[in-house]
Enzyme design. Sequence first.
Site, PDB file in Angstrom:
ATOM      1  N   ASP A   1      39.065  18.354  70.370  1.00  0.00           N
ATOM      2  CA  ASP A   1      39.876  17.854  69.265  1.00  0.00           C
ATOM      3  C   ASP A   1      41.118  17.318  69.797  1.00  0.00           C
ATOM      4  O   ASP A   1      41.994  17.542  70.526  1.00  0.00           O
ATOM      5  CB  ASP A   1      40.282  19.159  68.415  1.00  0.00           C
ATOM      6  CG  ASP A   1      41.274  18.720  67.197  1.00  0.00           C
ATOM      7  OD1 ASP A   1      41.415  17.586  66.706  1.00  0.00           O
ATOM      8  OD2 ASP A   1      41.539  19.784  66.485  1.00  0.00           O
TER       9      ASP A   1
ATOM     10  N   SER B   1      43.872  22.091  59.946  1.00  0.00           N
ATOM     11  CA  SER B   1      44.402  20.769  59.853  1.00  0.00           C
ATOM     12  C   SER B   1      45.592  20.528  59.281  1.00  0.00           C
ATOM     13  O   SER B   1      46.872  21.283  59.564  1.00  0.00           O
ATOM     14  CB  SER B   1      43.305  19.945  59.520  1.00  0.00           C
ATOM     15  OG  SER B   1      43.543  18.521  60.001  1.00  0.00           O
TER      16      SER B   1
ATOM     17  N   HIS C   1      37.408  18.628  66.053  1.00  0.00           N
ATOM     18  CA  HIS C   1      38.381  18.963  64.926  1.00  0.00           C
ATOM     19  C   HIS C   1      37.552  19.616  63.597  1.00  0.00           C
ATOM     20  O   HIS C   1      36.543  18.997  63.168  1.00  0.00           O
ATOM     21  CB  HIS C   1      39.130  17.714  64.635  1.00  0.00           C
ATOM     22  CG  HIS C   1      40.305  18.006  63.546  1.00  0.00           C
ATOM     23  ND1 HIS C   1      41.431  18.838  64.199  1.00  0.00           N
ATOM     24  CD2 HIS C   1      40.436  17.771  62.385  1.00  0.00           C
ATOM     25  CE1 HIS C   1      42.120  19.061  63.094  1.00  0.00           C
ATOM     26  NE2 HIS C   1      41.743  18.212  61.926  1.00  0.00           N
TER      27      HIS C   1
END
Length: 302
Positions: free
Chosen positions: A244, A164, A276
């Site tokens: 995601d 991320s 995600h």
Amino acid sequence: MESNDSSEVVHDFYPRFRVYKDGRVERFRRVNIVPPSDDPKTGVQSKDVVVSPETGLSARLFRPPIPNPGQKLPLLIYNHGGAFCLESAFSSVFHNYLNSLVAEANVIAVSVDYRLAPEHPIPACYEDSWAVTRWVFSHSNGGGPDPWLNRDADFDRVFLAGDSAGANIAHDTLIRAGSDGGMKILGAVLAHPFFGNDEPDKLWACICPDSSGVDDPRLNPAADPTRLSRVVCRMVMICVAEEDSLRERGVTYYEALRTSGWGGEAELVETEGEGHVFHLFNQESERAVTQLKRVASFLNRV
């Protein structure tokens, strides 16, 4: 009547944080911090080091069992995720993940505990990752301050990684290393990278006040192919997840990297039916274990 600066909210990103007019930051998520350990299940040891006393920058080092004295292991520099404003290298989530990855891949790992926004706006996280990377490479001739890195790390097999926001930070470090670092980085793993989308991102605007917007190459690397071509390593794995919301920019990064003139090898790994950073939320699930093994194989490719 004058407003009460102590209670007026200027940025509200609940459940992450709120920023008040007087500069106070109210955080809502508590991070479960765990100490370093000698893990009885895997034999992985970990310890914390201070990299910069001036800023409080630190990192957690992980080392698997090394039965053969003198054996050199691949070295991984890891940046945790959390939207640039959450989590820690010392949290149970990332401690457990790095412990498992180090055991599976048989690598040395350095997990960066960078400063968080909004108290420390971008580029503080980039500066911290760069500082840790430089600190790590100060051991390349065996004369650095940490004995694990001096003795056990193979500086011909150095990798950067992150998930991320951490993947975004790892990418920035790859660009900096290619521009002025003189560092040999073999590869990188970018898991579910935080590269934004086509809509203005209010959180990004808050934590990166000097940003130029959705096409800021720090947020969207594909917007600047010339800069993207300066990625210093020769192989990159990009992991995305089907459900995601950040998937599309991850795929775009993969495609842009391949056509930028970079010249390395890019690999796209997609997990169907997951969202995600699913591999962090349920680390023992079948798909999380599959991705972990995929990453471990990548780290041992050479």
